[in-house]
Design a protein around this motif. Structure first.
Motif, PDB file in Angstrom:
ATOM      1  N   THR A  96      -1.519  11.790   6.852  1.00 14.34           N
ATOM      2  CA  THR A  96      -3.034  12.065   6.703  1.00 14.34           C
ATOM      3  C   THR A  96      -4.145  10.293   7.017  1.00 14.34           C
ATOM      4  OG1 THR A  96      -3.059  11.653   4.583  1.00 14.34           O
ATOM      5  CG2 THR A  96      -3.016  14.214   5.463  1.00 14.34           C
ATOM      6  N   GLY A  97      -2.950   9.526   6.705  1.00 17.89           N
ATOM      7  CA  GLY A  97      -3.410   8.221   6.801  1.00 17.89           C
ATOM      8  C   GLY A  97      -3.631   7.959   4.654  1.00 17.89           C
ATOM      9  N   GLU A  98      -4.088   8.646   4.566  1.00 24.49           N
ATOM     10  CA  GLU A  98      -5.015   8.968   3.088  1.00 24.49           C
ATOM     11  C   GLU A  98      -4.283   7.572   1.876  1.00 24.49           C
ATOM     12  OE1 GLU A  98      -5.648  11.484  -0.136  1.00 24.49           O
ATOM     13  OE2 GLU A  98      -6.611  11.921   1.260  1.00 24.49           O
ATOM     14  N   ILE A  99      -4.790   6.570   2.023  1.00 30.18           N
ATOM     15  CA  ILE A  99      -4.656   5.331   0.772  1.00 30.18           C
ATOM     16  C   ILE A  99      -4.320   6.412  -0.665  1.00 30.18           C
ATOM     17  CG2 ILE A  99      -4.287   3.260  -0.581  1.00 30.18           C
ATOM     18  CD1 ILE A  99      -5.902   2.190   2.055  1.00 30.18           C
ATOM     19  N   HIS A 100      -3.216   6.466  -1.024  1.00 29.87           N
ATOM     20  CA  HIS A 100      -2.642   6.670  -3.222  1.00 29.87           C
ATOM     21  C   HIS A 100      -3.533   5.341  -4.127  1.00 29.87           C
ATOM     22  CE1 HIS A 100      -2.137  10.798  -1.828  1.00 29.87           C
ATOM     23  NE2 HIS A 100      -1.004  10.424  -0.541  1.00 29.87           N
ATOM     24  N   ALA A 101      -2.338   4.306  -3.621  1.00 32.27           N
ATOM     25  CA  ALA A 101      -2.455   2.862  -4.471  1.00 32.27           C
ATOM     26  C   ALA A 101      -2.056   1.466  -3.616  1.00 32.27           C
ATOM     27  CB  ALA A 101      -1.240   3.405  -5.062  1.00 32.27           C
ATOM     28  N   VAL A 129       1.425  -1.284  -0.029  1.00 37.55           N
ATOM     29  CA  VAL A 129       0.091  -0.438   0.182  1.00 37.55           C
ATOM     30  C   VAL A 129       0.524   1.136   0.239  1.00 37.55           C
ATOM     31  CG1 VAL A 129      -1.817   1.034   1.066  1.00 37.55           C
ATOM     32  CG2 VAL A 129      -1.671  -1.678   1.474  1.00 37.55           C
ATOM     33  N   MET A 130       0.923   2.375  -1.217  1.00 38.45           N
ATOM     34  CA  MET A 130       1.627   3.418  -0.494  1.00 38.45           C
ATOM     35  C   MET A 130       0.717   4.684  -0.269  1.00 38.45           C
ATOM     36  SD  MET A 130       2.740   4.026  -4.547  1.00 38.45           S
ATOM     37  CE  MET A 130       2.769   5.097  -4.856  1.00 38.45           C
ATOM     38  N   PHE A 131       0.812   5.237   0.754  1.00 41.28           N
ATOM     39  CA  PHE A 131      -0.154   5.961   2.087  1.00 41.28           C
ATOM     40  C   PHE A 131       0.173   7.150   2.219  1.00 41.28           C
ATOM     41  CE2 PHE A 131       1.464   3.144   4.713  1.00 41.28           C
ATOM     42  CZ  PHE A 131       1.626   3.818   5.965  1.00 41.28           C
ATOM     43  N   ASP A 132       0.128   8.279   2.442  1.00 37.05           N
ATOM     44  CA  ASP A 132       0.032   8.762   3.149  1.00 37.05           C
ATOM     45  C   ASP A 132       0.449   9.594   4.833  1.00 37.05           C
ATOM     46  OD1 ASP A 132      -0.186  11.815   4.845  1.00 37.05           O
ATOM     47  OD2 ASP A 132      -0.416  13.112   2.383  1.00 37.05           O
ATOM     48  N   GLU A 133       1.959   9.052   5.473  1.00 33.42           N
ATOM     49  CA  GLU A 133       2.348   9.563   6.578  1.00 33.42           C
ATOM     50  C   GLU A 133       1.269  10.215   7.704  1.00 33.42           C
ATOM     51  OE1 GLU A 133       6.353   8.602   6.774  1.00 33.42           O
ATOM     52  OE2 GLU A 133       6.396   7.287   5.391  1.00 33.42           O
TER      53      GLU A 133
END
Length: 80
Positions: A34-39, A28-32
């Protein structure tokens, strides 16, 4: 929605009618911040004339069209 709620669902490409893999086998690629998943990075294995070829497919969150009970439908051309 938690990642555990969508784990083990098959990822299906709507345009090609093709199974890409199972979400439980992905990175999983995510914003560290916000925790939002990007891909999701889905490893795919294909058999070609007695040999196995592995390739990773990146599925961006914007490509997901529907999350069902057993599968996730994506549209690969939606980022164009």
């Amino acid at each position: 929605m938690r990642l555990s709620e969508i784990a083990n669902k098959e990822i299906i490409d709507f345009e090609k009618g093709e199974r890409l893999g199972v979400l439980g086998q992905t990175d999983v690629m995510f914003d560290e911040q916000t925790g939002e998943i990007h891909a999701f990075i889905v490893p795919t294995t294909r058999w070609y004339q007695f040999s196995k070829k592995e390739k990773d497919v990146t599925v961006y969150w914007q490509q997901i069209k529907k999350i069902g009970q057993d599968m996730i439908i994506i549209e690969t051309d939606s980022l164009s």
